[in-house]
Each structure stands twice: as structure tokens, then as C-alpha cells.
Design an enzyme around this catalytic site. Structure first.
Site, short mmCIF file in Angstrom:
data_model
loop_
_atom_site.label_atom_id
_atom_site.label_comp_id
_atom_site.label_asym_id
_atom_site.label_seq_id
_atom_site.Cartn_x
_atom_site.Cartn_y
_atom_site.Cartn_z
N GLY A 63 -19.75 23.45 45.51
CA GLY A 63 -20.24 23.24 44.16
C GLY A 63 -21.76 23.19 44.11
O GLY A 63 -22.44 23.29 45.13
N THR A 69 -13.62 24.97 41.14
CA THR A 69 -14.85 25.19 40.36
C THR A 69 -16.01 25.60 41.26
O THR A 69 -17.03 26.09 40.76
CB THR A 69 -15.26 23.94 39.55
OG1 THR A 69 -15.45 22.85 40.44
CG2 THR A 69 -14.20 23.58 38.52
N GLY A 126 -8.87 6.37 52.66
CA GLY A 126 -7.98 6.17 53.80
C GLY A 126 -8.53 6.80 55.07
O GLY A 126 -8.46 6.21 56.16
N TYR A 128 -12.30 12.68 32.46
CA TYR A 128 -13.41 12.66 33.43
C TYR A 128 -13.96 11.25 33.56
O TYR A 128 -14.13 10.74 34.67
CB TYR A 128 -14.50 13.62 32.97
CG TYR A 128 -15.67 13.76 33.91
CD1 TYR A 128 -15.50 14.31 35.18
CD2 TYR A 128 -16.95 13.35 33.53
CE1 TYR A 128 -16.57 14.45 36.06
CE2 TYR A 128 -18.03 13.49 34.40
CZ TYR A 128 -17.84 14.04 35.65
OH TYR A 128 -18.90 14.17 36.52
#
Length: 327
Positions: free
Chosen positions: A11, A36, A103, A146
Site C-alpha cells: 500500500g 487495495t 497472537g 472503518y
């Protein structure tokens, strides 16, 4: 050599972070499902011995072999057009994706920095926005997918910090711009510059009196770098407090591009924030950070980048096909 995993690596912001950590001598593992992102943003790194790329969706189980020192979680759609088209994926990457990476950080004993955003403040009733402000968010509005993904992301990150003693950092990113932004992604800078280069009138939503504060990408990356290496676990605003109205900004773009288009006005989208300005007191005090690149300098570099795009790229109306990701 320290090893860092950067999600959302292909990105706009993720690719600049890959560049910075390569420059600092880290072994960088980039991860992106390319929903994206775009490989052209990081293709210059593929030949390097200290860079690896994993084409992977972080909402599914994430495993990195060997040791891992740091994780930067920057995987998420970030433009209004994108997250309105893929709302479920936006929520999943902020929730399931963050859970998976926390995790991983716990197992690897790695420090993790998650990318939150000024959107956690919603349409703010406090101005400028400091980290103690809880926000004014419509959970069921169109932008809620979002905003709430990021708010949940912060909550689960702090839970892992307090319950599992994971080393966590949270950056709240305000409007950032620079090369590698995608045209037609719904954000104001590529929208205005794209319209100017195509000879179209500049579209301002509402009366243009809403404000934004634009931070050049190199400044943003420096702030993130310093926050990762700090010992502060709570959210920190990183942005440029130099506020401007959208109407004035449109006029700046017309002047910068030397075009003769006029400004046209359209209705304001639902829940679009009317004010956006970071209080960066914490960043100054904790990190010794403040932006260095002025808007005039940063916008010239950004405009030169968009001018370098091919005519075909400039005229594309749709830059991403999400059909393969919708389920």
C-alpha cells in the site's frame, strides 16, 4: 539483523515503511493480499537479499518462520471509496487480522505497532483532537465500518498489552500524502490533482469550510519509526497540525497545477468530519517529533509524481476490481 513484518506492505504508507526499514538495515518481510495494494509500489525491493514478500490475507492464520522482532500492522483499506465497497473486509482486517497479528507477536515475543487513525475521533466535537478525546462516531453510519474497525483494533491491542504483556504501540495517523497514492481512491489530494491533470473542474463537497491537516509521508514514517522504538504503549497522534479548509486547498491545487478549472460544489457525504487537526503535544514530548516538510514542498513532490503517470493510468476511472474479494 533485526527482522520486521510489515502488513499492508504494497500500500501507499506500507511501501514507504518498507523502504525506511530496509534503509535502517532491517530484514523486512512484506505481507499483503493486494486487495487495495499494488506490487509496483515495492517491486524495487524484490531484488534485495533482506526483503521477502508474502502474498497473504492477515484475516487468515499468519505464521512467520524463525525469529521476529517487530510487527507493523498497516493492512486495511484506507480510502472512503474502498471501504464503502468492501465493508466486511474492512471490519475483518481490523478485527480478525489484528487478533491474528497480536497472537503472532505474543508467540514470537515481538513488539507490535498497529496503525490506527484520526477516524477514531469521528466527526469531532473537540478541536484540535488530542489522544484523551473519546470521539464522536456513528457506529452504524457508512463510515462506521472503518471507524469501528480501528477503535476495536485499539481495544484488542490494549487488552493484549495488559493481559498478555505484549509490547504494543498505537499510532493514530492523520491525513497523509505523497508519492504512490492511488488516483480515484476518494481522498482529496489524489482527487483534486487527478481532476486538474484531466482538465476537469475540482469537486468540493459541502461548502468547503471543512478542514484537514496534511502530513507528508516522510514525516509520517519518521514519527512511526520513533514511536515503534519508544517505550510508550498508548495511542499517539502523528500528523501535521497545519490546518486548511478544503476550499482554500482546492485553490492551492489550481495554483500549483496552473490549470484554469473552477471549483464545483456537491452535497457533503454522511458523517464526513467537519474538522480534522491533530494535537501533537505527546509526539513532541515523547518522541521529539514534529513535521518538517511544509505543504508547498510536499505538494510539489506529490504533483510531480502524479504528472509522471501514464495517460492511460490518469484516465482510468476504476483502479481496483474488488469482485474476487466479495463473499
Amino acid at each position: 539483523m533485526k527482522k520486521i513484518l510489515i502488513t499492508g506492505a504494497a500500500g501507499f504508507l506500507g511501501s514507504h515503511l518498507c523502504d525506511r526499514f530496509i534503509k535502517e538495515g532491517y530484514f523486512v518481510i512484506g505481507m499483503d493480499n493486494l486487495i487495495t495494494g499494488d506490487l509496483k509500489n515495492i517491486e524495487h525491493l524484490f531484488k534485495l537479499p533482506n526483503f521477502e514478500f508474502y502474498h497473504h490475507d492477515v484475516t487468515k492464520f499468519v505464521n512467520i518462520p524463525g525469529n521476529l522482532d517487530y510487527i507493523l500492522h498497516f493492512a486495511s483499506p484506507a480510502s472512503p471509496i474502498d471501504y464503502l465497497k468492501i465493508p466486511i473486509q474492512t471490519l475483518k482486517v481490523g478485527s480478525l487480522g489484528t487478533h491474528n497479528l497480536l497472537g503472532l507477536a505474543r508467540v514470537k515475543k515481538a513488539r507490535i505497532l498497529i496503525a490506527s487513525t484520526s477516524e477514531v475521533y469521528g466527526d469531532p466535537l473537540v478541536h484540535p483532537q488530542n489522544e484523551d478525546y473519546y470521539g464522536n462516531v456513528n457506529t452504524i453510519g457508512p463510515r462506521g465500518v472503518y471507524d469501528e474497525a480501528k477503535r476495536f483494533q485499539e481495544s484488542i491491542t490494549m487488552a493484549y498489552h495488559t493481559f498478555h504483556s505484549v509490547e504494543t504501540r498505537i499510532v493514530r495517523i492523520f491525513n497523509t500524502y505523497g508519492p504512490r497514492m492511488r488516483l480515484n481512491d476518494g481522498r482529496v489530494i489524489p482527487a483534486f490533482i487527478g481532476q486538474a491533470l484531466r482538465g476537469e473542474d475540482l469537486t468540493v463537497f459541502g461548502d468547503g469550510m471543512q478542514t484537514r491537516s496534511f502530513c507528508y509521508v516522510d514525516d509520517q514514517v519518521e514519527g512511526i519509526f520513533r514511536l515503534l522504538l519508544s517505550d510508550y504503549a498508548y495511542p499517539v497522534n502523528i500528523g501535521n497540525p497545519d490546518e486548511i479548509t478544503i476550499k482554500d486547498f482546492a485553490e492551492e491545487i489550481i495554483k500549483l497545477t496552473g490549470t484554469t478549472q473552477k471549483i464545483i460544489y456537491k452535497p457533503l457525504p454522511v458523517n464526513d468530519p467537519l474538522q480534522r487537526q491533530p494535537d501533537i503535544t505527546k509526539a513532541k514530548e515523547l518522541l521529539g517529533w514534529e513535521p518538517k516538510v511544509g505543504r508547498a514542498e510536499g505538494m510539489k513532490i506529490t504533483y510531480d509524481y502524479f504528472k509522471s503517470l501514464s495517460h492511460e493510468e490518469l484516465l482510468k476511472e476504476e483502479h481496483k476490481d474488488f469482485s474476487g474479494y466479495i463473499y
